[in-house]
Design a protein around this motif. Structure first.
Motif, PDB file in Angstrom:
ATOM      1  N   SER B  96       0.835  -1.207   0.000  1.00 53.36           N
ATOM      2  CA  SER B  96       0.000   0.000   0.000  1.00 53.36           C
ATOM      3  C   SER B  96       0.862   1.247   0.000  1.00 53.36           C
ATOM      4  O   SER B  96       0.525   2.240  -0.648  1.00 53.36           O
ATOM      5  CB  SER B  96      -0.955   0.050   1.194  1.00 53.36           C
ATOM      6  OG  SER B  96      -0.930  -1.122   1.925  1.00 53.36           O
ATOM      7  N   GLY B  97       1.978   1.206   0.724  1.00 54.31           N
ATOM      8  CA  GLY B  97       2.886   2.351   0.732  1.00 54.31           C
ATOM      9  C   GLY B  97       3.416   2.634  -0.663  1.00 54.31           C
ATOM     10  O   GLY B  97       3.446   3.783  -1.111  1.00 54.31           O
ATOM     11  N   ALA B  98       3.820   1.574  -1.368  1.00 49.39           N
ATOM     12  CA  ALA B  98       4.345   1.742  -2.730  1.00 49.39           C
ATOM     13  C   ALA B  98       3.281   2.356  -3.635  1.00 49.39           C
ATOM     14  O   ALA B  98       3.564   3.277  -4.411  1.00 49.39           O
ATOM     15  CB  ALA B  98       4.811   0.399  -3.280  1.00 49.39           C
ATOM     16  N   LEU B  99       2.042   1.866  -3.515  1.00 49.89           N
ATOM     17  CA  LEU B  99       0.963   2.399  -4.357  1.00 49.89           C
ATOM     18  C   LEU B  99       0.704   3.875  -4.050  1.00 49.89           C
ATOM     19  O   LEU B  99       0.563   4.694  -4.960  1.00 49.89           O
ATOM     20  CB  LEU B  99      -0.322   1.594  -4.137  1.00 49.89           C
ATOM     21  CG  LEU B  99      -0.309   0.181  -4.738  1.00 49.89           C
ATOM     22  CD1 LEU B  99      -1.601  -0.563  -4.402  1.00 49.89           C
ATOM     23  CD2 LEU B  99      -0.142   0.257  -6.268  1.00 49.89           C
ATOM     24  N   LEU B 100       0.668   4.213  -2.760  1.00 49.45           N
ATOM     25  CA  LEU B 100       0.422   5.594  -2.354  1.00 49.45           C
ATOM     26  C   LEU B 100       1.516   6.516  -2.912  1.00 49.45           C
ATOM     27  O   LEU B 100       1.240   7.576  -3.476  1.00 49.45           O
ATOM     28  CB  LEU B 100       0.398   5.668  -0.825  1.00 49.45           C
ATOM     29  CG  LEU B 100      -0.177   6.931  -0.198  1.00 49.45           C
ATOM     30  CD1 LEU B 100      -1.600   7.181  -0.682  1.00 49.45           C
ATOM     31  CD2 LEU B 100      -0.178   6.808   1.323  1.00 49.45           C
ATOM     32  N   LEU B 101       2.763   6.068  -2.791  1.00 49.85           N
ATOM     33  CA  LEU B 101       3.881   6.875  -3.293  1.00 49.85           C
ATOM     34  C   LEU B 101       3.815   7.012  -4.811  1.00 49.85           C
ATOM     35  O   LEU B 101       4.155   8.052  -5.365  1.00 49.85           O
ATOM     36  CB  LEU B 101       5.213   6.260  -2.864  1.00 49.85           C
ATOM     37  CG  LEU B 101       5.526   6.438  -1.378  1.00 49.85           C
ATOM     38  CD1 LEU B 101       6.661   5.514  -0.945  1.00 49.85           C
ATOM     39  CD2 LEU B 101       5.897   7.883  -1.076  1.00 49.85           C
ATOM     40  N   LEU B 102       3.360   5.953  -5.474  1.00 46.92           N
ATOM     41  CA  LEU B 102       3.224   6.035  -6.936  1.00 46.92           C
ATOM     42  C   LEU B 102       2.174   7.075  -7.311  1.00 46.92           C
ATOM     43  O   LEU B 102       2.328   7.800  -8.292  1.00 46.92           O
ATOM     44  CB  LEU B 102       2.855   4.666  -7.521  1.00 46.92           C
ATOM     45  CG  LEU B 102       4.025   3.697  -7.700  1.00 46.92           C
ATOM     46  CD1 LEU B 102       3.531   2.371  -8.266  1.00 46.92           C
ATOM     47  CD2 LEU B 102       5.094   4.286  -8.640  1.00 46.92           C
ATOM     48  N   ILE B 103       1.105   7.137  -6.516  1.00 48.44           N
ATOM     49  CA  ILE B 103       0.078   8.153  -6.780  1.00 48.44           C
ATOM     50  C   ILE B 103       0.695   9.544  -6.645  1.00 48.44           C
ATOM     51  O   ILE B 103       0.491  10.409  -7.497  1.00 48.44           O
ATOM     52  CB  ILE B 103      -1.112   8.005  -5.812  1.00 48.44           C
ATOM     53  CG1 ILE B 103      -1.850   6.699  -6.107  1.00 48.44           C
ATOM     54  CG2 ILE B 103      -2.071   9.185  -5.944  1.00 48.44           C
ATOM     55  CD1 ILE B 103      -2.953   6.365  -5.122  1.00 48.44           C
ATOM     56  N   TYR B 104       1.481   9.768  -5.588  1.00 48.14           N
ATOM     57  CA  TYR B 104       2.165  11.064  -5.433  1.00 48.14           C
ATOM     58  C   TYR B 104       3.047  11.328  -6.654  1.00 48.14           C
ATOM     59  O   TYR B 104       3.060  12.415  -7.208  1.00 48.14           O
ATOM     60  CB  TYR B 104       3.079  11.090  -4.196  1.00 48.14           C
ATOM     61  CG  TYR B 104       2.400  10.899  -2.869  1.00 48.14           C
ATOM     62  CD1 TYR B 104       1.052  11.175  -2.706  1.00 48.14           C
ATOM     63  CD2 TYR B 104       3.113  10.454  -1.764  1.00 48.14           C
ATOM     64  CE1 TYR B 104       0.430  11.003  -1.482  1.00 48.14           C
ATOM     65  CE2 TYR B 104       2.502  10.285  -0.530  1.00 48.14           C
ATOM     66  CZ  TYR B 104       1.160  10.550  -0.397  1.00 48.14           C
ATOM     67  OH  TYR B 104       0.572  10.380   0.805  1.00 48.14           O
TER      68      TYR B 104
END
Lengths: 524, 167
Positions: B96-104
């Motif tokens: 989830s952290g990776a996905l969130l950072l990708l959104i940023y």
């Protein structure tokens, strides 16, 4: 023995193993503890620096608002628009009406959503009056567009074109009018409209002569109609904060205010009769009622130069003073209520745009307010876009006020001496900024001076959404029509502004220092 | 997760160290958003360009959606940060952290030809620190360490016991 030994070792080993597992499982907890410790450290450091300044300056209650109050509820207001040029199209947009072409343009450049989110004011534009057929048709198409801002439903009322403004004023089905004609009609139409019982939103500037200013002042004063002069700086979120900051005396004694105009294009110098492809814009005696356009101004033959570039000529307005200084003056007057100056001196010339213009392209004007120990300066150039601000200079700090606001302390300020010594205030950069885009008030450590150089006259940002300040100014006017109350730019403000502009204009034309006689109420 | 047993001590230590660093960062990002009064992602989303700009605009244009996004973002960061530090639901936290950072990243990607009005704090050509952090989290998801060092150990144990009892 061996067997016994084995038996006795097994649970111990198991215990050690399980203890090790538990330790491994909880390995992250001390890190969490360290994190919590550092967090508390940082918070207490923060308390020592940033909030202290805001607290000590007494600014804790100043926050950038994240909501606009809803418009007053009321019956449908029927509106007539007198003059439908570019500015009127912007006013219509603020009211909630866009021409289909403008809607498409906004869609293309991604600005349509902001407009669609603009609150509905429950109005119908039912009348359009323009001396130019093309403009009138644009007005009709705008008012008739079924897609309105704020998801409002079109009233379905027919939009009528009036050939003259008198015809529109005589029509009882119109409740209120916008005056967005060239300036030489403003005072006369506003006077007639108020006398005809209409509420008036009039674009700046209000007048060309003292006589018509007194006339419109008396007409509005003796009626119960709501008047608003078309400025919009006061509606900028940042401006509201500036008002509060002024009350807290952050700047110390202010003795000089410098306002400026910094433009460098042909269009900015009011050469507007050519379109972007270099072709002359449309218009002829067949499509323009020239006599009506001239109104009370001297009779001259028709020319598209005069029709489109009227600002260049003193017969129709007061040049940069009426068009641009009016906004600057309004910003200062709204903030400090300076009123009419004791004296004005203006000097300048036509140094770059050497066409047939009357208005100077370079102008310096100085207004004195000895009762307030204050000088207001206006320095304008139409031949350089070097951005100078709108600066309020105080003994302890100066404020630059535009689309964003920044306050920088003077290095030799007595008030901030200790804080400067302690390193809490750095005089090389703003000690306080408010940028509506960031949604917060910044002080010292994180004072990131944002690159919003606009003068705050087009839009403001509320909770991340771009809001048209003209819409807010119109909304204030309509709220006052429905609920009573005073508009920001009522006739008193308009009178003060009108006189101030006329003083500078008179000084420039007559090449002498002029004064205001408050007893005779005239410029001498 | 039997693959963890093949880590050498140095490999395990390095992976856990990386996990703690990123966990610390994300946890503070989340908490700082709580600490700033009236913080909203609208400022960041306003700057959004490239492929995510449409969604960003939609989020800003709707107060309800914006508030939800702000809430999820703040608490999501805190939950992920905590998960990584204590090693609980490590794999889910990392993903989830990776996905969130990708959104940023996709909202603010340093792509050639796209300029942002707020200057970035470093110099980037396509690759930014945000993207690298997302990639690091992906690595942590592929090599999960929570079931060796972290609360996931206890979770696994509890599950094992339950299974045995069930048998």
């Amino acid at each position: 023995m061996d067997l016994d030994k084995e038996k006795s070792q097994q649970p111990e080993e198991r215990n050690t193993q399980s203890r090790r597992t538990i330790l491994k499982a909880l390995a992250g907890i001390p890190v969490l503890g360290l994190f919590a410790y550092e967090l508390i450290e940082k918070k207490s450091y923060f308390k020592k620096t940033k909030p202290n300044l805001i607290k000590e300056l007494g600014l804790e209650d100043i926050e950038v608002p994240n909501k606009i109050p809803s418009a007053a509820k009321g019956d449908l207001l029927r509106i007539g628009m007198i003059g439908f040029g570019n500015r009127a199209a912007q006013l219509a947009s603020g009211l909630g009406f866009l021409h289909p072409d403008d809607m498409e343009n906004r869609r293309k450049n991604g600005r349509l959503d902001d407009w669609l989110a603009q609150e509905s004011l429950n109005v119908a534009v039912t009348g359009i009056c323009d001396v130019f057929d093309l403009n009138a048709e644009k007005g009709l198409a705008t008012a008739g567009n079924k897609v309105l801002s704020g998801g409002a439903k079109h009233s379905g009322l027919l939009v009528k074109r009036y050939r003259t403004y008198q015809e529109m004023l005589a029509d009882d089905s119109i409740d209120a009018v916008f005056v967005a004609t060239p300036d030489h009609h403003h005072a006369r139409i506003t006077t007639d409209a108020v006398k005809a019982g209409k509420h008036v939103y009039c674009e700046k500037s209000i007048c060309l002569t003292e006589d018509e200013l007194h006339e419109v002042y008396n007409a509005v004063k003796s009626s119960d109609r709501v008047f608003q002069l078309g400025h919009q700086i006061t509606q900028n979120v940042v401006f509201q904060q500036a008002k509060k900051l002024m009350k807290k005396n952050i700047l110390g004694k202010i003795t000089l205010i410098e306002t400026t105009t910094n433009r460098n294009t042909a269009s900015g110098a009011w050469i507007r009769d050519i379109d972007e492809n270099g072709n002359p814009k449309p218009g002829s005696l067949k499509t323009i009622d020239w006599d009506q356009w001239l109104g009370n101004s001297p009779k001259v033959p028709f020319s598209t130069d005069r029709f489109y570039n009227w600002t260049k000529f003193f017969a129709y307005d007061t040049g940069m003073l009426g068009q641009l200084f009016s906004h600057e003056y309004d910003a200062v007057n709204q903030l400090l209520r300076i009123g009419i100056p004791k004296s004005a001196v203006a000097s300048g010339g036509i140094y770059f745009w050497k066409d047939n213009r009357d208005m100077p392209d370079t102008l310096q004007t100085v207004f004195e307010y000895p009762d307030r120990d204050l000088t207001l300066m206006y320095s304008a150039s139409l031949a350089s876009s070097y951005q100078r601000g709108r600066v309020f200079m105080g003994r302890d700090a100066s404020m630059n006020l535009g689309g964003s606001l920044s306050i920088t302390a003077n290095y030799d300020s007595k008030k901030y001496e200790q804080k400067i010594k302690d390193g809490i205030i750095d005089t090389n950069r703003p000690m306080l900024t408010i940028s509506p885009g960031t949604g917060s008030i910044d002080a010292v450590s994180s004072a990131t001076e944002k690159y919003y150089s606009s003068r705050g006259l087009t839009s403001t940002v509320v909770n991340g959404r771009t809001v048209d300040v003209t819409h807010l100014h119109i909304k204030e006017w309509i709220d006052c029509i429905r609920n009573g109350g005073e508009t920001s730019d009522n006739i008193e403000r308009a009178f003060e502004e009108g006189i101030t502009i006329l003083m500078a204009q008179k000084s420039y034309v007559e090449k002498r220092r002029v004064e205001w006689d408050p007893v005779q109420r005239k410029i001498v | 997760m039997t693959e963890n047993r093949t880590f050498t001590n140095l490999q395990l230590t390095s992976l856990v160290f990386l996990r703690l660093l990123i966990g610390w960062h994300l946890l503070y990002e989340g908490i700082s958003k709580l600490m700033i009064p009236g913080w909203s992602s609208s400022g960041f989303l306003r700057e959004s360009q490239w492929i995510m700009s449409g969604i960003a605009k939609w989020i800003i244009s709707n107060d309800g959606v914006l508030n939800t996004v702000d809430f999820l973002n703040t608490w999501g960061l805190i939950a992920i940060g905590l998960g990584l530090i204590v090693g609980l639901c490590t794999r889910i936290s990392a993903i989830s952290g990776a996905l969130l950072l990708l959104i940023y990243y996709f909202n603010n990607a340093p792509i050639i030809g796209i300029e942002y009005s707020v200057p970035s704090e470093g110099n980037y050509l396509i690759i930014s620190k945000t993207l690298i952090e997302a990639a690091a989290l992906f690595v942590l998801a592929v090599f999960p360490t929570g079931s060796v060092i972290g609360l996931d150990v206890l979770v696994a144990r509890f599950k094992n016991k339950k299974n045995k009892k069930g048998l």
